[in-house]
Scaffold this motif. Structure first.
Motif, mmCIF file in Angstrom:
data_model
loop_
_atom_site.group_PDB
_atom_site.id
_atom_site.type_symbol
_atom_site.label_atom_id
_atom_site.label_comp_id
_atom_site.label_asym_id
_atom_site.label_seq_id
_atom_site.Cartn_x
_atom_site.Cartn_y
_atom_site.Cartn_z
ATOM 1 N N CYS A 17 9.758 -10.087 -20.285
ATOM 2 C CA CYS A 17 10.409 -9.392 -19.162
ATOM 3 C C CYS A 17 9.588 -9.545 -17.883
ATOM 4 N N ALA A 18 8.278 -9.440 -17.990
ATOM 5 C CA ALA A 18 7.405 -9.616 -16.826
ATOM 6 C C ALA A 18 7.466 -11.061 -16.330
ATOM 7 N N PHE A 19 7.504 -12.012 -17.263
ATOM 8 C CA PHE A 19 7.627 -13.421 -16.893
ATOM 9 C C PHE A 19 8.929 -13.648 -16.134
ATOM 10 N N LYS A 20 10.018 -13.083 -16.638
ATOM 11 C CA LYS A 20 11.314 -13.258 -15.984
ATOM 12 C C LYS A 20 11.312 -12.622 -14.597
ATOM 13 N N ALA A 21 10.706 -11.457 -14.466
ATOM 14 C CA ALA A 21 10.651 -10.789 -13.164
ATOM 15 C C ALA A 21 9.919 -11.665 -12.147
ATOM 16 N N HIS A 22 8.915 -12.382 -12.599
ATOM 17 C CA HIS A 22 8.124 -13.222 -11.703
ATOM 18 C C HIS A 22 8.768 -14.579 -11.450
ATOM 19 N N HIS A 23 9.364 -15.194 -12.493
ATOM 20 C CA HIS A 23 9.870 -16.565 -12.403
ATOM 21 C C HIS A 23 11.388 -16.669 -12.303
ATOM 22 N N GLY A 24 12.094 -15.588 -12.636
ATOM 23 C CA GLY A 24 13.549 -15.602 -12.528
ATOM 24 C C GLY A 24 14.283 -16.188 -13.721
ATOM 25 N N HIS A 25 13.560 -16.502 -14.786
ATOM 26 C CA HIS A 25 14.173 -17.059 -15.998
ATOM 27 C C HIS A 25 13.284 -16.745 -17.208
ATOM 28 N N CYS A 26 13.808 -17.020 -18.391
ATOM 29 C CA CYS A 26 13.089 -16.726 -19.644
ATOM 30 C C CYS A 26 12.624 -17.984 -20.363
ATOM 31 N N ASN A 27 12.592 -19.106 -19.676
ATOM 32 C CA ASN A 27 12.249 -20.378 -20.308
ATOM 33 C C ASN A 27 10.761 -20.656 -20.137
ATOM 34 N N VAL A 28 9.983 -20.122 -21.048
ATOM 35 C CA VAL A 28 8.527 -20.146 -20.949
ATOM 36 C C VAL A 28 7.987 -21.444 -21.550
ATOM 37 N N SER A 29 7.159 -22.124 -20.798
ATOM 38 C CA SER A 29 6.587 -23.393 -21.244
ATOM 39 C C SER A 29 5.494 -23.167 -22.285
ATOM 40 N N THR A 30 5.449 -24.068 -23.249
ATOM 41 C CA THR A 30 4.346 -24.065 -24.211
ATOM 42 C C THR A 30 3.252 -25.022 -23.745
ATOM 43 N N LEU A 31 3.492 -25.726 -22.648
ATOM 44 C CA LEU A 31 2.531 -26.709 -22.154
ATOM 45 C C LEU A 31 1.540 -26.121 -21.163
ATOM 46 N N ASP A 32 1.887 -25.009 -20.540
ATOM 47 C CA ASP A 32 1.018 -24.333 -19.580
ATOM 48 C C ASP A 32 0.042 -23.441 -20.342
ATOM 49 N N ALA A 33 -1.232 -23.609 -20.093
ATOM 50 C CA ALA A 33 -2.250 -22.835 -20.805
ATOM 51 C C ALA A 33 -2.070 -21.334 -20.625
ATOM 52 N N HIS A 34 -1.555 -20.915 -19.459
ATOM 53 C CA HIS A 34 -1.397 -19.489 -19.175
ATOM 54 C C HIS A 34 -0.220 -18.869 -19.928
ATOM 55 N N THR A 35 0.752 -19.682 -20.285
ATOM 56 C CA THR A 35 1.957 -19.143 -20.929
ATOM 57 C C THR A 35 2.173 -19.680 -22.336
ATOM 58 N N LYS A 36 1.204 -20.420 -22.848
ATOM 59 C CA LYS A 36 1.379 -21.099 -24.142
ATOM 60 C C LYS A 36 1.736 -20.134 -25.271
ATOM 61 N N SER A 37 1.033 -19.026 -25.379
ATOM 62 C CA SER A 37 1.283 -18.060 -26.454
ATOM 63 C C SER A 37 2.689 -17.469 -26.347
ATOM 64 N N LEU A 38 3.067 -17.062 -25.142
ATOM 65 C CA LEU A 38 4.401 -16.506 -24.944
ATOM 66 C C LEU A 38 5.463 -17.581 -25.167
ATOM 67 N N GLY A 39 5.191 -18.794 -24.723
ATOM 68 C CA GLY A 39 6.118 -19.902 -24.927
ATOM 69 C C GLY A 39 6.364 -20.176 -26.405
ATOM 70 N N LYS A 40 5.312 -20.101 -27.200
ATOM 71 C CA LYS A 40 5.467 -20.297 -28.649
ATOM 72 C C LYS A 40 6.303 -19.175 -29.251
ATOM 73 N N TRP A 41 6.096 -17.957 -28.776
ATOM 74 C CA TRP A 41 6.882 -16.819 -29.273
ATOM 75 C C TRP A 41 8.359 -17.020 -28.934
ATOM 76 N N VAL A 42 8.637 -17.431 -27.700
ATOM 77 C CA VAL A 42 10.017 -17.692 -27.275
ATOM 78 C C VAL A 42 10.642 -18.754 -28.172
ATOM 79 N N SER A 43 9.892 -19.810 -28.422
ATOM 80 C CA SER A 43 10.385 -20.890 -29.280
ATOM 81 C C SER A 43 10.675 -20.384 -30.695
ATOM 82 N N ARG A 44 9.794 -19.529 -31.207
ATOM 83 C CA ARG A 44 10.022 -18.964 -32.554
ATOM 84 C C ARG A 44 11.280 -18.107 -32.583
#
Length: 82
Positions: A17-44
């Motif tokens: 939710c915080a990511f979406k508030a900042h970026h405007g979407h829920c498509n979190v990258s697994t390639l960015d070191a800052h979002t990798k953990s959240l990106g993996k969770w989204v993928s799961r």
């Protein structure tokens, strides 16, 4: 009764939710070191959904924030098969 898995899911959902508030979407990258953990969770979550193993409550929560289940809806919105 304390449910650790549910607590962890809710923590990740709050991060999404915080990511979406900042970026405007829920498509979190697994390639960015800052979002990798959240990106993996989204993928799961997408994987659980495809296997029909994600709870209806979690599906509803993710839908409420505009979660996209199929990445093809994002990457190929205007493509048509001829």
């Amino acid at each position: 009764i304390w449910d650790l898995l549910e607590h962890e899911w809710n923590e990740h959902f709050d991060q999404l939710c915080a990511f979406k508030a900042h970026h405007g979407h829920c498509n979190v990258s697994t390639l960015d070191a800052h979002t990798k953990s959240l990106g993996k969770w989204v993928s799961r979550q997408r994987g659980f959904y495809k296997r029909n193993t994600l709870s209806s409550n979690h599906i509803q929560q993710l839908n409420s924030v505009g979660f996209i289940w199929d990445l093809l809806e994002i990457t190929l919105p205007f493509c048509q098969i001829i």
